[in-house]
Write a protein that holds these residues in place. Structure first.
Motif, mmCIF file in Angstrom:
data_model
loop_
_atom_site.group_PDB
_atom_site.id
_atom_site.type_symbol
_atom_site.label_atom_id
_atom_site.label_comp_id
_atom_site.label_asym_id
_atom_site.label_seq_id
_atom_site.Cartn_x
_atom_site.Cartn_y
_atom_site.Cartn_z
ATOM 1 N N TYR A 234 0.828 -1.211 0.000
ATOM 2 C CA TYR A 234 0.000 0.000 0.000
ATOM 3 C C TYR A 234 0.867 1.267 0.000
ATOM 4 O O TYR A 234 0.689 2.160 -0.833
ATOM 5 C CB TYR A 234 -0.929 -0.017 1.220
ATOM 6 C CG TYR A 234 -1.340 1.348 1.713
ATOM 7 C CD1 TYR A 234 -2.159 2.177 0.953
ATOM 8 C CD2 TYR A 234 -0.896 1.834 2.955
ATOM 9 C CE1 TYR A 234 -2.536 3.435 1.403
ATOM 10 C CE2 TYR A 234 -1.264 3.074 3.411
ATOM 11 C CZ TYR A 234 -2.089 3.882 2.639
ATOM 12 O OH TYR A 234 -2.443 5.128 3.085
ATOM 13 N N VAL A 293 -8.632 0.842 8.179
ATOM 14 C CA VAL A 293 -9.614 0.857 7.093
ATOM 15 C C VAL A 293 -9.537 2.155 6.288
ATOM 16 O O VAL A 293 -9.864 2.182 5.087
ATOM 17 C CB VAL A 293 -11.047 0.648 7.657
ATOM 18 C CG1 VAL A 293 -11.518 1.874 8.431
ATOM 19 C CG2 VAL A 293 -12.029 0.311 6.541
ATOM 20 N N SER A 295 -6.912 3.669 5.262
ATOM 21 C CA SER A 295 -5.843 3.627 4.261
ATOM 22 C C SER A 295 -6.371 3.243 2.878
ATOM 23 O O SER A 295 -5.799 3.644 1.860
ATOM 24 C CB SER A 295 -4.763 2.627 4.683
ATOM 25 O OG SER A 295 -4.167 3.007 5.902
ATOM 26 N N ILE A 296 -7.442 2.491 2.836
ATOM 27 C CA ILE A 296 -8.007 2.034 1.561
ATOM 28 C C ILE A 296 -8.344 3.212 0.661
ATOM 29 O O ILE A 296 -8.225 3.127 -0.567
ATOM 30 C CB ILE A 296 -9.272 1.182 1.812
ATOM 31 C CG1 ILE A 296 -8.944 -0.040 2.677
ATOM 32 C CG2 ILE A 296 -9.933 0.766 0.503
ATOM 33 C CD1 ILE A 296 -10.171 -0.783 3.186
ATOM 34 N N PHE A 297 -8.728 4.341 1.263
ATOM 35 C CA PHE A 297 -9.265 5.457 0.489
ATOM 36 C C PHE A 297 -8.218 6.500 0.092
ATOM 37 O O PHE A 297 -8.524 7.407 -0.681
ATOM 38 C CB PHE A 297 -10.382 6.133 1.278
ATOM 39 C CG PHE A 297 -11.481 5.180 1.677
ATOM 40 C CD1 PHE A 297 -12.400 4.735 0.744
ATOM 41 C CD2 PHE A 297 -11.565 4.710 2.983
ATOM 42 C CE1 PHE A 297 -13.406 3.843 1.102
ATOM 43 C CE2 PHE A 297 -12.568 3.820 3.350
ATOM 44 C CZ PHE A 297 -13.492 3.389 2.410
ATOM 45 N N SER A 381 -2.436 -0.252 -4.676
ATOM 46 C CA SER A 381 -2.214 0.295 -3.333
ATOM 47 C C SER A 381 -3.471 0.174 -2.481
ATOM 48 O O SER A 381 -3.425 -0.277 -1.324
ATOM 49 C CB SER A 381 -1.782 1.760 -3.442
ATOM 50 O OG SER A 381 -1.707 2.374 -2.176
ATOM 51 N N SER A 382 -4.601 0.564 -3.030
ATOM 52 C CA SER A 382 -5.865 0.509 -2.300
ATOM 53 C C SER A 382 -6.249 -0.929 -1.956
ATOM 54 O O SER A 382 -6.692 -1.222 -0.831
ATOM 55 C CB SER A 382 -6.980 1.156 -3.128
ATOM 56 O OG SER A 382 -8.207 1.137 -2.441
ATOM 57 N N ALA A 383 -6.084 -1.850 -2.903
ATOM 58 C CA ALA A 383 -6.413 -3.258 -2.669
ATOM 59 C C ALA A 383 -5.542 -3.852 -1.558
ATOM 60 O O ALA A 383 -6.017 -4.643 -0.728
ATOM 61 C CB ALA A 383 -6.245 -4.054 -3.956
ATOM 62 N N ALA A 385 -4.242 -2.265 0.992
ATOM 63 C CA ALA A 385 -4.727 -1.743 2.270
ATOM 64 C C ALA A 385 -5.951 -2.525 2.745
ATOM 65 O O ALA A 385 -6.120 -2.770 3.944
ATOM 66 C CB ALA A 385 -5.063 -0.263 2.143
ATOM 67 N N LEU A 386 -6.799 -2.919 1.802
ATOM 68 C CA LEU A 386 -7.976 -3.716 2.141
ATOM 69 C C LEU A 386 -7.576 -5.074 2.723
ATOM 70 O O LEU A 386 -8.112 -5.515 3.753
ATOM 71 C CB LEU A 386 -8.849 -3.914 0.900
ATOM 72 C CG LEU A 386 -10.053 -4.860 1.049
ATOM 73 C CD1 LEU A 386 -11.016 -4.336 2.113
ATOM 74 C CD2 LEU A 386 -10.762 -5.030 -0.289
ATOM 75 N N CYS A 388 -4.742 -5.820 4.150
ATOM 76 C CA CYS A 388 -4.103 -5.566 5.444
ATOM 77 C C CYS A 388 -5.168 -5.483 6.539
ATOM 78 O O CYS A 388 -5.010 -6.055 7.624
ATOM 79 C CB CYS A 388 -3.302 -4.268 5.380
ATOM 80 S SG CYS A 388 -2.436 -3.853 6.904
ATOM 81 N N PHE A 389 -6.238 -4.788 6.254
ATOM 82 C CA PHE A 389 -7.346 -4.665 7.211
ATOM 83 C C PHE A 389 -7.973 -6.027 7.517
ATOM 84 O O PHE A 389 -8.226 -6.369 8.676
ATOM 85 C CB PHE A 389 -8.408 -3.716 6.653
ATOM 86 C CG PHE A 389 -9.687 -3.693 7.444
ATOM 87 C CD1 PHE A 389 -9.784 -2.963 8.620
ATOM 88 C CD2 PHE A 389 -10.795 -4.411 7.013
ATOM 89 C CE1 PHE A 389 -10.964 -2.947 9.355
ATOM 90 C CE2 PHE A 389 -11.975 -4.400 7.735
ATOM 91 C CZ PHE A 389 -12.061 -3.667 8.911
#
Length: 413
Positions: A234, A293, A295-297, A381-383, A385-386, A388-389
């Motif tokens: 990410y 959560v 970080s996804i955005f 990057s966004s995926a 972070a998802l 990771c959550f």
């Protein structure tokens, strides 16, 4: 009385490590912000940009665990730390003399060897010297706020400013100065942790003999490695290709790009210490979920919004998820094992995280950018972070305040 003094040894250590980690990431991330300038001189492709990021990460991934091993084994840790900081600052200066992509690539490889041990050594020492109630704060302040202020906030403003005023090479020439200063203060101020202190402060199986093989069977260690690997994907995908996307795809000026990236750094600096401090009170797991959560955005705001003001505001807000990084990399692993394994455990977490996030990810993201456009790395990057959550859902709580309460409940029951 010593503990009541502000300028006690613990605070001195935190201050020096704040600047040390900050300088490491200032040097590491410098290339990301200077890529738009270097790209013109060397005619770099997106794949080559990814390779430059991977070059440092692949040697960092190897030297990180070795640095953790050194941290746990050598007697004169401060000498080893001072050497690595001085050496990588010297190599950083040499980047300004690079005349080709190949030379810059080789220098990045060498920098990774020298920078990799710094984090595990500092975090291993900090795990021993930190008071229990401040462990999260200390790690957050050094790893997150130091990293953020120097690497993500000051670096884009200072380096892009110098590159616009002079050239990108000048930015690298100045790095030797803080390296010399830090090496001096490390040798003058730090002391080497004693084995007795490690045994006395270890809250995990302190009275048991635990092998490293048994340590690696702990669920939290493997989860830390997995989540930190996704966290690194990410971060690196965003920090390497975010500046290029803003300049080449959004057509923002380099000055505007630096402001957006500095907003990310400012949020990282503030939330980077607040989030771990909050985890000292409410626990590591809920904190990692609440802030992780967001970080996804972060990359999605850059891709799908056009207003500079809105992008800056949301990137600042969503960067609060960066505060989770120190929990995944350092706090949770060191609280899950005996402290004598703290350095090598942190080093292993960083090393494997670097392998996936810092080595493979920039290359694959660069290839994806050349094949599908610059949006691809930011969606990756966004995926990441998802994921990771999602994996953070399975952590076992390690915060002393929560573990102590749980033990007391068990006793009552």
């Amino acid at each position: 009385m010593e503990k009541r003094r502000f300028w006690n040894y613990e605070n001195k250590l935190v201050t020096i490590f704040f600047f040390s980690i900050g300088f490491v990431f200032f040097d590491r991330l410098a290339l990301n912000y200077l890529v738009p300038f270097i790209q013109k001189d060397f005619a770099l492709t997106n794949t080559q940009i990814g390779l430059l990021g991977s070059a440092l990460a692949i040697t960092w991934a190897i030297s990180g665990p070795l640095g953790g091993y050194l941290s746990d084994r050598v007697k004169n840790q401060k000498l080893v730390l001072a050497f690595f900081i001085f050496a990588f600052s010297l190599v950083s200066l040499l980047q300004g003399l690079a005349g080709s992509f190949a030379m810059l690539f080789i220098l990045r490889l060498i920098m990774g060897v020298l920078e990799g041990p710094v984090t595990p050594i500092t975090q291993g020492m900090l795990a021993v010297e930190s008071s229990e109630k401040r462990r999260g704060f200390n790690v957050g302040f050094t790893m997150n706020t130091g990293n953020a202020i120097f690497g993500s906030f000051l670096a884009p403003l200072i380096l892009v400013g110098l590159a616009n005023a002079f050239d990108w090479r000048t930015s690298f020439y100045l790095t030797i100065i803080p390296g010399l200063i830090l090496s001096f203060f490390i040798m003058k101020t730090l002391r080497n942790p004693q084995k007795e202190a490690i045994s006395a402060k270890s809250s995990t199986a302190s009275s048991e003999k635990v092998s490293f093989r048994e340590v690696m069977k702990h669920r939290n260690i493997w989860l830390s490695i997995v989540t930190f690997s996704f966290f690194m994907i990410y971060v690196m995908a965003f920090q390497i290709f975010g500046p290029v996307y803003l300049v080449n795809a959004k057509q923002f000026s380099t000055g505007t790009m630096s402001i957006v990236m500095a907003a990310f750094g400012a949020g990282f600096a503030i939330f980077g210490v607040l989030v771990p401090a909050i985890s000292d009170r409410i626990g590591r797991k809920p904190t990692s979920l609440i802030f992780g959560v967001l970080s996804i955005f972060t990359p999605l705001a850059v891709v799908y919004l056009d207003s500079v003001g809105l992008i800056v505001a949301l990137v600042f807000l969503f960067s609060s998820g960066m505060g989770v990084g120190a929990l995944l990399m350092s706090v949770i692993p060191t609280e899950s094992v005996p402290l004598k394994y703290a350095g090598v455990t942190v080093g292993l977490t960083i090393g494997i995280g670097e392998l996936f996030g810092g080595v493979l990810n920039p290359i694959l993201s660069g290839i994806a950018a050349d094949a599908f456009g610059l949006t691809a790395p930011l969606l990756i990057s966004s995926a990441a972070a998802l994921f990771c959550f999602i994996f953070s859902l399975f952590f076992q709580e390690t915060a002393p305040v929560k573990v102590r309460v749980n033990k007391e409940i068990d006793i009552v029951v």
